[in-house]
Design a protein around this motif. Structure first.
Motif, PDB file in Angstrom:
ATOM      1  N   ASN A   3       1.112  -1.479   0.078  1.00  0.00           N
ATOM      2  CA  ASN A   3      -0.227  -0.028   0.198  1.00  0.00           C
ATOM      3  C   ASN A   3       1.008   1.059  -0.386  1.00  0.00           C
ATOM      4  N   SER A   4       0.376   2.253  -0.509  1.00  0.00           N
ATOM      5  CA  SER A   4       0.976   3.351  -1.301  1.00  0.00           C
ATOM      6  C   SER A   4       1.055   4.365   0.590  1.00  0.00           C
ATOM      7  N   LEU A   5       1.808   4.752   1.077  1.00  0.00           N
ATOM      8  CA  LEU A   5       1.414   5.703   2.005  1.00  0.00           C
ATOM      9  C   LEU A   5       1.792   7.337   1.872  1.00  0.00           C
ATOM     10  N   GLY A   6       2.226   7.483   0.335  1.00  0.00           N
ATOM     11  CA  GLY A   6       2.735   8.354   0.714  1.00  0.00           C
ATOM     12  C   GLY A   6       4.394   9.097   0.056  1.00  0.00           C
ATOM     13  N   ALA A   7       4.224  10.760  -0.076  1.00  0.00           N
ATOM     14  CA  ALA A   7       5.906  10.764  -0.042  1.00  0.00           C
ATOM     15  C   ALA A   7       5.991  11.248   1.111  1.00  0.00           C
ATOM     16  N   LYS A   8       6.209  10.840   1.977  1.00  0.00           N
ATOM     17  CA  LYS A   8       6.376  10.801   3.735  1.00  0.00           C
ATOM     18  C   LYS A   8       8.069  10.820   4.564  1.00  0.00           C
ATOM     19  N   THR A   9       7.998  10.948   5.301  1.00  0.00           N
ATOM     20  CA  THR A   9       9.565  11.209   6.092  1.00  0.00           C
ATOM     21  C   THR A   9       8.792   9.774   6.875  1.00  0.00           C
ATOM     22  N   ILE A  10       8.611   8.591   6.628  1.00  0.00           N
ATOM     23  CA  ILE A  10       7.837   7.498   7.265  1.00  0.00           C
ATOM     24  C   ILE A  10       8.994   6.478   6.924  1.00  0.00           C
TER      25      ILE A  10
ATOM     26  N   SER B  41      12.965  17.455   5.486  1.00  0.00           N
ATOM     27  CA  SER B  41      11.353  17.073   5.513  1.00  0.00           C
ATOM     28  C   SER B  41      10.409  17.952   4.581  1.00  0.00           C
ATOM     29  N   GLN B  42      10.832  18.591   4.046  1.00  0.00           N
ATOM     30  CA  GLN B  42      10.722  19.138   2.734  1.00  0.00           C
ATOM     31  C   GLN B  42      11.590  19.863   1.779  1.00  0.00           C
ATOM     32  N   PRO B  43      11.657  18.902   0.798  1.00  0.00           N
ATOM     33  CA  PRO B  43      11.006  17.871  -0.324  1.00  0.00           C
ATOM     34  C   PRO B  43      11.592  16.284   1.099  1.00  0.00           C
ATOM     35  N   PRO B  44      10.820  15.278   1.398  1.00  0.00           N
ATOM     36  CA  PRO B  44      10.912  14.585   1.873  1.00  0.00           C
ATOM     37  C   PRO B  44      11.799  13.568   1.470  1.00  0.00           C
ATOM     38  N   CYS B  45      12.744  13.565   2.541  1.00  0.00           N
ATOM     39  CA  CYS B  45      14.876  12.774   2.189  1.00  0.00           C
ATOM     40  C   CYS B  45      14.805  12.241   2.732  1.00  0.00           C
ATOM     41  N   ILE B  46      15.325  11.035   2.510  1.00  0.00           N
ATOM     42  CA  ILE B  46      16.524  10.419   3.760  1.00  0.00           C
ATOM     43  C   ILE B  46      18.262   9.974   2.829  1.00  0.00           C
ATOM     44  N   VAL B 117       9.206  -0.293   2.669  1.00  0.00           N
ATOM     45  CA  VAL B 117       9.948   0.131   1.417  1.00  0.00           C
ATOM     46  C   VAL B 117       9.868   1.348   1.589  1.00  0.00           C
ATOM     47  N   ILE B 118      10.651   2.281   1.067  1.00  0.00           N
ATOM     48  CA  ILE B 118      10.637   3.716   0.755  1.00  0.00           C
ATOM     49  C   ILE B 118      11.965   3.666  -0.501  1.00  0.00           C
ATOM     50  N   GLU B 119      11.395   3.859  -1.653  1.00  0.00           N
ATOM     51  CA  GLU B 119      11.642   4.499  -2.737  1.00  0.00           C
ATOM     52  C   GLU B 119      12.277   5.918  -3.002  1.00  0.00           C
ATOM     53  N   CYS B 120      13.500   6.297  -3.774  1.00  0.00           N
ATOM     54  CA  CYS B 120      14.135   7.046  -3.486  1.00  0.00           C
ATOM     55  C   CYS B 120      14.838   7.847  -4.491  1.00  0.00           C
ATOM     56  N   LYS B 121      15.000   8.836  -5.742  1.00  0.00           N
ATOM     57  CA  LYS B 121      15.744   9.349  -6.393  1.00  0.00           C
ATOM     58  C   LYS B 121      16.942  10.196  -5.674  1.00  0.00           C
ATOM     59  N   GLU B 133      27.687  10.204   0.853  1.00  0.00           N
ATOM     60  CA  GLU B 133      26.356  10.443   1.306  1.00  0.00           C
ATOM     61  C   GLU B 133      25.546  10.597   0.143  1.00  0.00           C
ATOM     62  N   PHE B 134      24.348   9.676   0.137  1.00  0.00           N
ATOM     63  CA  PHE B 134      23.954   9.592  -1.396  1.00  0.00           C
ATOM     64  C   PHE B 134      22.174  10.122   0.008  1.00  0.00           C
ATOM     65  N   ILE B 135      22.016  11.476  -0.757  1.00  0.00           N
ATOM     66  CA  ILE B 135      20.586  11.917  -0.039  1.00  0.00           C
ATOM     67  C   ILE B 135      19.793  11.831  -1.851  1.00  0.00           C
ATOM     68  N   GLY B 136      18.650  10.804  -1.208  1.00  0.00           N
ATOM     69  CA  GLY B 136      17.562  10.802  -2.214  1.00  0.00           C
ATOM     70  C   GLY B 136      15.843  11.431  -1.230  1.00  0.00           C
ATOM     71  N   GLU B 137      15.035  11.845  -2.489  1.00  0.00           N
ATOM     72  CA  GLU B 137      13.969  12.157  -2.021  1.00  0.00           C
ATOM     73  C   GLU B 137      13.039  10.830  -2.216  1.00  0.00           C
ATOM     74  N   ILE B 138      11.981  11.052  -1.148  1.00  0.00           N
ATOM     75  CA  ILE B 138      11.614  10.202  -0.659  1.00  0.00           C
ATOM     76  C   ILE B 138      10.243  10.208  -1.944  1.00  0.00           C
ATOM     77  N   MET B 139       9.910   9.405  -2.971  1.00  0.00           N
ATOM     78  CA  MET B 139       8.671   9.191  -4.225  1.00  0.00           C
ATOM     79  C   MET B 139       7.798   8.680  -3.263  1.00  0.00           C
ATOM     80  N   ASP B 140       8.474   7.544  -2.385  1.00  0.00           N
ATOM     81  CA  ASP B 140       6.962   7.416  -2.145  1.00  0.00           C
ATOM     82  C   ASP B 140       7.326   6.178  -0.644  1.00  0.00           C
TER      83      ASP B 140
END
Lengths: 198, 198
Positions: A3-10, B41-46, B117-121, B133-140
């Motif tokens: 399930n997609s939870l959205g682009a959030k820092t979860i 937090s904005q953009p959401p990144c890990i 799972v966290i999907e990042c660009k 360090e690779f900073i990825g924007e969370i897509m979902d």
């Protein structure tokens, strides 16, 4: 099917770190940050990501140094208070009765009552978006005798740090150990490559 | 008086994140990283910090994308195995029997059997020292239904992520909640400023 939870820092969990700094007049301040972690082994570095609106942001830009004091479970309320109030309006040390100690190594104070502290000099600043990442080289880690084990290592069951759960916004305890790193996976290696590793 | 433990990456806890990438031929790989966290937090990144020697480093440089799959306690052995072996010599998916799933959103695979799972660009790469360090924007962020609560939020007691204790090198469970963030500290505010907040 996920399930997609959205682009959030979860994410799973984050640390609960209390960042100590001095302002221009030398007044100590602390704020709690959940956006922090280790980002390099050599040189040993941690980062904290902060919004420009915080006092701590300005203090770090000015002083190029910060500490991280790691609260034990006993101080969860104080850690939360440090996160919801601003050093612009209150003296957080005075309100909580906690004690700022000047680091010998970096131009920042730490919290005496918290069992573990990390002293850092800023070596890099990375603009990302709402948050700016301050990368600090670790000059030293210090801990109270009470939270060390017989090998003089930090004993996490004694230090009782707390973690943050960004999804449900709770502070959680650290639970029991379930295995040794760089070890429990060898069982899979042995099954997969019995000749090589057996 | 605190004891010096030296300039080491001895922090409270870190996450245990399994980083998924494709190599040049499209072969999926995974490695476990403890140097990771939220950095904006904005953009959401890990971010994840990796050594250049890893396959994953080269894959991310090439593909500008990665996923983070969060193992539950059940998969602690696999997570450890993913950290102690190299994709240069073994097919880690094949050995463990876990399943790579191609992300719809980013050019990287994730682990089907892991609940979150966290999907990042990749939006930024920061050279620090031994680690990059690779900073990825969370897509979902995606999660299995079984680990969601009634509000469709990630329920950490169901997801059962593990954390790493860098001092004693153990994997630990996440423990019980001890308080609500942005809330338990208000008690201190009320005591300190009864008129303002009461």
């Amino acid at each position: 099917m996920k399930n997609s939870l959205g682009a959030k820092t979860i994410v799973s969990t984050t640390p609960v770190w209390v960042v100590g700094t001095y302002d221009q007049e030398g007044k100590p301040n602390v704020m709690t940050a959940a956006w922090g972690g280790v980002c390099c082994s050599q040189p040993p570095c941690i980062y904290v990501s902060l919004r420009k609106a915080t006092c701590t942001y300005g203090n770090i830009v000015e002083r190029k140094a910060f500490t991280v004091s790691i609260p034990s479970e006993t101080y969860a309320k104080e850690a939360d208070y440090f996160g919801i109030t601003s050093g612009k309006t209150v003296d957080k040390f005075s309100v909580t009765g906690l004690t700022p100690v000047k680091s010998d190594l970096v131009d920042a104070p730490y919290v005496k009552e918290f069992p573990v502290v990390i002293e850092c000099k800023v070596i890099k600043t990375v603009e990302i978006g709402l948050h700016t990442e301050f990368i600090g080289e670790i000059m030293d880690v210090k801990a109270d005798s009470l939270v060390l084990n017989k090998k003089n290592l930090l004993d996490i069951e004694k230090a009782k740090p707390i973690i943050w759960n960004p999804s449900e916004m709770t502070y959680n305890k650290v639970g029991k150990p379930i295995g040794q790193a760089f070890s429990i996976g060898k069982e899979i290696s042995k099954q997969a490559h019995p000749k090589k590793l057996g």
